[in-house]
Design an enzyme around this catalytic site. Sequence first.
Site, mmCIF file in Angstrom:
data_model
loop_
_atom_site.group_PDB
_atom_site.id
_atom_site.type_symbol
_atom_site.label_atom_id
_atom_site.label_comp_id
_atom_site.label_asym_id
_atom_site.label_seq_id
_atom_site.Cartn_x
_atom_site.Cartn_y
_atom_site.Cartn_z
ATOM 1 N N THR A 128 0.904 -1.382 -0.247
ATOM 2 C CA THR A 128 -0.047 -0.157 0.222
ATOM 3 C C THR A 128 0.666 1.486 0.191
ATOM 4 O O THR A 128 0.558 2.254 -0.650
ATOM 5 C CB THR A 128 -1.005 0.063 1.264
ATOM 6 O OG1 THR A 128 -1.619 -0.962 1.211
ATOM 7 C CG2 THR A 128 -1.974 1.390 1.184
ATOM 8 N N HIS A 162 -5.758 0.606 -7.324
ATOM 9 C CA HIS A 162 -6.577 -0.140 -6.336
ATOM 10 C C HIS A 162 -6.636 -1.442 -7.033
ATOM 11 O O HIS A 162 -7.010 -1.722 -8.007
ATOM 12 C CB HIS A 162 -7.949 0.684 -6.171
ATOM 13 C CG HIS A 162 -9.001 -0.349 -5.696
ATOM 14 N ND1 HIS A 162 -8.865 -0.617 -4.154
ATOM 15 C CD2 HIS A 162 -9.798 -1.312 -5.912
ATOM 16 C CE1 HIS A 162 -9.681 -1.659 -3.764
ATOM 17 N NE2 HIS A 162 -10.471 -1.992 -4.928
HETATM 18 P P1 ADP Z 1 -4.943 -0.961 -0.298
HETATM 19 O O1 ADP Z 1 -5.368 0.091 -1.356
HETATM 20 O O2 ADP Z 1 -3.556 -1.321 -0.467
HETATM 21 O O3 ADP Z 1 -5.763 -2.330 -0.260
HETATM 22 P P2 ADP Z 1 -6.138 0.099 2.123
HETATM 23 O O4 ADP Z 1 -7.267 -0.861 1.844
HETATM 24 O O5 ADP Z 1 -5.308 -0.344 3.563
HETATM 25 O O6 ADP Z 1 -4.642 -0.319 1.128
HETATM 26 O O7 ADP Z 1 -6.284 1.625 2.174
HETATM 27 C C1 ADP Z 1 -7.069 2.004 1.017
HETATM 28 C C2 ADP Z 1 -6.321 3.238 0.498
HETATM 29 O O8 ADP Z 1 -6.372 4.299 1.449
HETATM 30 C C3 ADP Z 1 -4.879 3.038 0.058
HETATM 31 O O9 ADP Z 1 -4.726 2.342 -1.035
HETATM 32 C C4 ADP Z 1 -4.185 4.380 0.261
HETATM 33 O O10 ADP Z 1 -4.648 5.086 -0.859
HETATM 34 C C5 ADP Z 1 -5.243 4.969 1.371
HETATM 35 N N1 ADP Z 1 -4.377 4.959 2.634
HETATM 36 C C6 ADP Z 1 -4.202 3.738 3.490
HETATM 37 N N2 ADP Z 1 -3.633 4.090 4.625
HETATM 38 C C7 ADP Z 1 -3.510 5.501 4.660
HETATM 39 C C8 ADP Z 1 -3.193 6.308 5.620
HETATM 40 N N3 ADP Z 1 -2.452 6.142 6.853
HETATM 41 N N4 ADP Z 1 -3.203 7.714 5.125
HETATM 42 C C9 ADP Z 1 -3.763 8.116 4.195
HETATM 43 N N5 ADP Z 1 -4.212 7.259 3.020
HETATM 44 C C10 ADP Z 1 -4.071 5.856 3.554
#
Ligand code: ADP
Length: 192
Positions: A128, A162
């Site tokens: 991520t 995503h």
């Molecule tokens: P992924 O997209 O890798 O599955 P998550 O589902 O944990 O990751 O998070 C969704 C989206 O939220 C991430 O792709 C990123 O754009 C954003 N994100 C995740 N963690 C944070 C954070 N701590 N601060 C800001 N944005 C975040």
Amino acid sequence: MNFKNEKTFVMIKPDGVKKGLIGEIIRRFEQRDLKVVGLEMFQPSKEDIDQHYPKDEAWISRLGQKTLGTYKKYNIDSKKELGTDNDLEIGTMVRGWLIEYMTSAPLVRMVVEGIHAVDMVRKICGVTIPSLADMGTLRGDYSADSPAVANTEKRAVMNLVHASETPEEAQHEIKHWFGTRKVIFNYKRFVD
Ligand code: ADP
């Protein structure tokens, strides 16, 4: 379970589109023998994105915990920075930033099919947080964002794509973003 023709859902996020990476992102999937079976550029509404990201407390708290973890690592005072150290409150804030970010440009949505497509696509994307993503992954090669910077600037982490995390999530997201429209195709490539 259909491991050979598993389908996953992918969205190219605003930074991926604005960096001119649409072709490169698709190329990386095709290079790994994955097949694009649905593809469209579109402008999402805030409501579309609100429905896309989970609304349950566990998911939102996890988002907040990620920020708290980063802040702890870099010794940043979350109360000073964000006005709270509560994971649910921070997660709710981050979710709001995500909605702003995801509606800031047109996106590209696609369905990608192939052997273990869900895991393969996640692997090609990288973890991520771009600043931690391995070189050779999309996020590692083309982005460098970090929650420590993003949260201080009161915005979501920009990480190009995503991709669904599990086959169940993929099924749910394909239904949400492609619905009943007949724009997912079934075709054989020459190698098939
Ligand atoms: P992924 O997209 O890798 O599955 P998550 O589902 O944990 O990751 O998070 C969704 C989206 O939220 C991430 O792709 C990123 O754009 C954003 N994100 C995740 N963690 C944070 C954070 N701590 N601060 C800001 N944005 C975040």
